[in-house]
Design a protein around this motif. Sequence first.
Motif, mmCIF file in Angstrom:
data_model
loop_
_atom_site.group_PDB
_atom_site.id
_atom_site.type_symbol
_atom_site.label_atom_id
_atom_site.label_comp_id
_atom_site.label_asym_id
_atom_site.label_seq_id
_atom_site.Cartn_x
_atom_site.Cartn_y
_atom_site.Cartn_z
ATOM 1 N N SER A 81 -2.981 3.884 -7.806
ATOM 2 C CA SER A 81 -3.119 3.373 -6.476
ATOM 3 C C SER A 81 -4.315 2.632 -6.432
ATOM 4 C CB SER A 81 -2.991 4.520 -5.597
ATOM 5 O OG SER A 81 -2.230 5.628 -5.676
ATOM 6 N N ARG A 115 -3.640 18.270 7.830
ATOM 7 C CA ARG A 115 -4.737 17.220 7.388
ATOM 8 C C ARG A 115 -5.992 17.813 7.960
ATOM 9 N NH1 ARG A 115 -7.068 12.058 8.808
ATOM 10 N NH2 ARG A 115 -7.517 10.931 6.987
ATOM 11 N N ARG A 165 -1.370 6.982 0.869
ATOM 12 C CA ARG A 165 -1.415 8.275 0.563
ATOM 13 C C ARG A 165 -2.786 8.707 0.307
ATOM 14 N NH1 ARG A 165 2.186 11.123 -3.740
ATOM 15 N NH2 ARG A 165 2.992 12.639 -2.221
ATOM 16 N N ARG A 166 -3.407 7.675 -0.682
ATOM 17 C CA ARG A 166 -4.801 7.915 -0.928
ATOM 18 C C ARG A 166 -5.853 8.087 0.142
ATOM 19 N NH1 ARG A 166 -8.722 8.825 -2.301
ATOM 20 N NH2 ARG A 166 -10.010 8.606 -4.293
ATOM 21 N N ILE A 167 -5.538 6.952 1.040
ATOM 22 C CA ILE A 167 -6.433 6.777 2.239
ATOM 23 C C ILE A 167 -6.419 8.120 3.174
ATOM 24 C CG2 ILE A 167 -6.485 5.612 4.492
ATOM 25 C CD1 ILE A 167 -5.821 3.103 2.734
ATOM 26 N N ARG A 168 -5.103 8.509 3.226
ATOM 27 C CA ARG A 168 -4.762 10.006 3.941
ATOM 28 C C ARG A 168 -5.454 10.882 3.525
ATOM 29 N NH1 ARG A 168 1.086 12.446 4.354
ATOM 30 N NH2 ARG A 168 0.934 13.697 6.167
ATOM 31 N N LEU A 169 -5.834 10.975 2.229
ATOM 32 C CA LEU A 169 -6.619 12.080 1.628
ATOM 33 C C LEU A 169 -8.033 11.778 1.670
ATOM 34 C CD1 LEU A 169 -4.464 12.484 -1.613
ATOM 35 C CD2 LEU A 169 -4.833 14.382 0.100
ATOM 36 N N ALA A 170 -8.554 10.823 2.317
ATOM 37 C CA ALA A 170 -9.930 10.586 2.532
ATOM 38 C C ALA A 170 -10.243 10.750 4.102
ATOM 39 C CB ALA A 170 -10.427 9.300 2.199
ATOM 40 N N PRO A 171 -11.499 11.227 4.187
ATOM 41 C CA PRO A 171 -11.951 11.639 5.722
ATOM 42 C C PRO A 171 -11.799 10.328 6.384
ATOM 43 C CG PRO A 171 -13.791 11.917 4.267
ATOM 44 C CD PRO A 171 -12.658 11.502 3.483
ATOM 45 N N VAL A 172 -11.063 9.552 6.682
ATOM 46 C CA VAL A 172 -11.403 8.230 7.465
ATOM 47 C C VAL A 172 -10.145 7.974 8.227
ATOM 48 C CG1 VAL A 172 -10.415 6.683 5.412
ATOM 49 C CG2 VAL A 172 -11.860 5.815 7.103
ATOM 50 N N SER A 173 -10.125 7.334 9.365
ATOM 51 C CA SER A 173 -8.917 7.358 10.156
ATOM 52 C C SER A 173 -8.022 6.087 9.763
ATOM 53 C CB SER A 173 -9.113 7.469 11.619
ATOM 54 O OG SER A 173 -9.864 6.070 11.990
ATOM 55 N N TYR A 212 -15.469 7.490 1.828
ATOM 56 C CA TYR A 212 -16.150 8.683 2.130
ATOM 57 C C TYR A 212 -17.777 8.600 2.374
ATOM 58 C CZ TYR A 212 -12.176 10.615 -0.504
ATOM 59 O OH TYR A 212 -10.959 10.806 -1.061
ATOM 60 N N TRP A 217 0.871 -1.099 -0.008
ATOM 61 C CA TRP A 217 0.006 0.073 -0.119
ATOM 62 C C TRP A 217 0.853 1.385 -0.066
ATOM 63 C CZ3 TRP A 217 -4.681 -0.620 3.734
ATOM 64 C CH2 TRP A 217 -5.503 -1.661 2.969
ATOM 65 N N VAL A 241 -9.026 1.597 8.895
ATOM 66 C CA VAL A 241 -8.413 0.932 7.714
ATOM 67 C C VAL A 241 -7.731 -0.349 8.364
ATOM 68 C CG1 VAL A 241 -7.063 1.047 5.519
ATOM 69 C CG2 VAL A 241 -8.422 3.039 6.425
ATOM 70 N N GLN A 256 0.943 3.703 -3.157
ATOM 71 C CA GLN A 256 0.440 4.999 -2.878
ATOM 72 C C GLN A 256 -1.151 4.868 -2.247
ATOM 73 O OE1 GLN A 256 1.103 8.166 -5.654
ATOM 74 N NE2 GLN A 256 3.356 8.105 -5.091
ATOM 75 N N VAL A 257 -1.496 3.723 -1.838
ATOM 76 C CA VAL A 257 -2.900 3.426 -1.456
ATOM 77 C C VAL A 257 -2.816 4.017 -0.015
ATOM 78 C CG1 VAL A 257 -4.434 1.729 -0.571
ATOM 79 C CG2 VAL A 257 -3.164 1.361 -2.907
ATOM 80 N N GLU A 297 4.404 7.458 3.383
ATOM 81 C CA GLU A 297 5.116 7.163 1.887
ATOM 82 C C GLU A 297 6.627 6.867 1.999
ATOM 83 O OE1 GLU A 297 4.863 11.639 0.429
ATOM 84 O OE2 GLU A 297 3.211 11.193 1.627
ATOM 85 N N LEU A 302 -11.320 17.418 3.213
ATOM 86 C CA LEU A 302 -11.047 16.244 2.246
ATOM 87 C C LEU A 302 -12.147 15.721 1.487
ATOM 88 C CD1 LEU A 302 -8.849 14.228 4.923
ATOM 89 C CD2 LEU A 302 -8.172 15.541 2.801
#
Lengths: 347, 302
Positions: free
Chosen positions: B89, B73, A185-193, B107, A178, A197, A182-183, A346, B78
């Motif tokens: 990815s 962040r 990173r992608r997760i970090r850009l989503a509003p989820v902790s 999301y 991951w 995950v 860069q998965v 990363e 986001l």
Amino acid sequence: MTAFRTLSLAMFKGFVRDKASLFFTFVFPLLFLVIFGLLLRDAGGEKTKIALVGDGPVVSALRDSGALEFESFDDEDAAVAKVKDGDLPAALIVRGQRVDVRYAQSDQVESATVLGIVNGFVDKANLAATGQPPTYTFAAEKVEDASLAPIQYLTPGILSWGVAVSAVFGAALTLVSWRRKQVLRRIRLAPVSATSVLSSRLLVSTGVALVQGAIFIGVALLPVFGLKLSGSWWLAIPLLLLGTTAFFSLGMLVGAFTKTEEAASAAANILVLPMAFLSGTFFPVDQAPAWLRAVSNAFPLRHMNDGMLDVLVRGKGVEALLLPSAVLVGFTLVVAFLASRVFKWEE
Amino acid sequence: MTEEPAVLVRDVRKSYGELKAVDGVSFTVARGEFFGILGPNGAGKTTTLEIVEGLREPDSGEVRLLGESPWPRNVKLLPRIGVQLQASSFFERLTAKEQLRAFGSLYGVSHGTAEEMLELVGLADKADVQENKLSGGQRQRLSIACALVHDPDIVFLDEPTAALDPQARRNLWDVLRAIQERGKTIVYTTHYLDEAEILCDRVAIMDRGRVLALDPPAVLVRGLDAPTHVTLQKGLLSAVEAEAIDGVDEAREDEVSLTMSTRRPAPVLSALAERGALDGLQVRTATLEDVFLGLTGREYRA
């Protein structure tokens, strides 16, 4: 909640579609179980067989006890010849009141066993003949000792090992791949902790561990292998979950340190393989030298193993879970903390 | 309530040791705009984009997305931004539809959106194909769909058309235009200048960490005052005859063609038409590549 469920399902599908990880998770440990189970099936527990000429009260008592097995001969010379040829360790020759043992010198341990047993029965018969009550009494009681039938220690050992391997590899390889793809990173850009995950991946690992447990124990219970489960076998379930969590966090640490999948599997192997050999996966650690037993106490797998052995086959209760659980929880906390410190989003 | 610009970047700097990766970059992007960041590899495009997305902290300067700071962040922000990363990815071994559902679930998006996004990027017939069995262009489109699955206001795309064959690039342009038509703001990096010229409302040309120019592509090209090149098949005219035509500044001949440069193409073209000398005619106006050459003195190399 829906994110957690969908992610868990996604990771579960990803796991099930990976033939290689299915093999190493289920088939590979099972191979060990089958091979060792069959190889060692007849080892241990066998009784000594000696030649017998004649009969009498001592022989009847011996037969009743089942301590020895006999091959009967009509003729003393034929019986002694068998001992000389090395086919049998001793010959018991009974003529009326007289009991003789002719034994082979080559195998002193076995001869001594035979002599001791026969002597004991002769003494008992003598004592009975006097009609006197014994001055000293002697009572023997059976104790569940370390010398288990091979399948009885192989099953808990290989189960713990198989669970440890798949938890460590699952966590480490997921994390590294991951990060590389860069998965993360992608997760970090989503509003989820990150925790939700991670915990969905952990859920997949624990599910896998439970299936492993069911399969390995199910196979070992087949009559060919003859595993006998104790009544408290279900106590293995909490142990399985704690063990998975502990080794999952070890995998996270490996994944945090390594940059490529290759490095991660090498590191995981270096950690898990020696641990498996020193923790009693393939042989009971009680028979190992003292220094090795001391070293193995440092490994979480050793304690998971001990716990599994205690609840699956030795029939111990909840109290047997205390030490292994404490060790596994402590290990999880320390290692997960370390992993969170070295974790990188990363490359 | 006055509407904030979609993106506001003010004097952002970022150094790695001695290297000034981003050296005082400023720009704003209006809502609904298609904004391109152009430049050769190592120009600082990706670092700039990552700072804007909130993946990196700038050494100094200010970034606002829809009026909010993306660093540290910003969980509130986001859901309103969608990011496609340079590498594709994806989760392991999931089909196109499952990828979209998994990303959507991050999301809290309902599953129906996955199908809609596949439709948008033209992958509806690949819904049940695993990601690693898709072609490069299809993967690229899928990763864009993953960036869009939660219906963000701003979409960041990092070199979406890199390493695609010409047909796949063109297919992707249609996708990008469709996204803009949905009212999204698009910020994207590319090293294809011709592509930016076609797609972007405005472009920022970057080199060595700085923005060298920032305008609509047509304005940049016009401002260059570069000559138009008119090329004909060789043998219709000699170079001397060509230079005699009113408006031609210079004429050159090579083995196959005659090329004239002019700043007034209209009279030159009508003069050629009068002589019936139009075989093999090509008219090439200045492009962003010429703009880059004019700005840096260097030939553009992607």
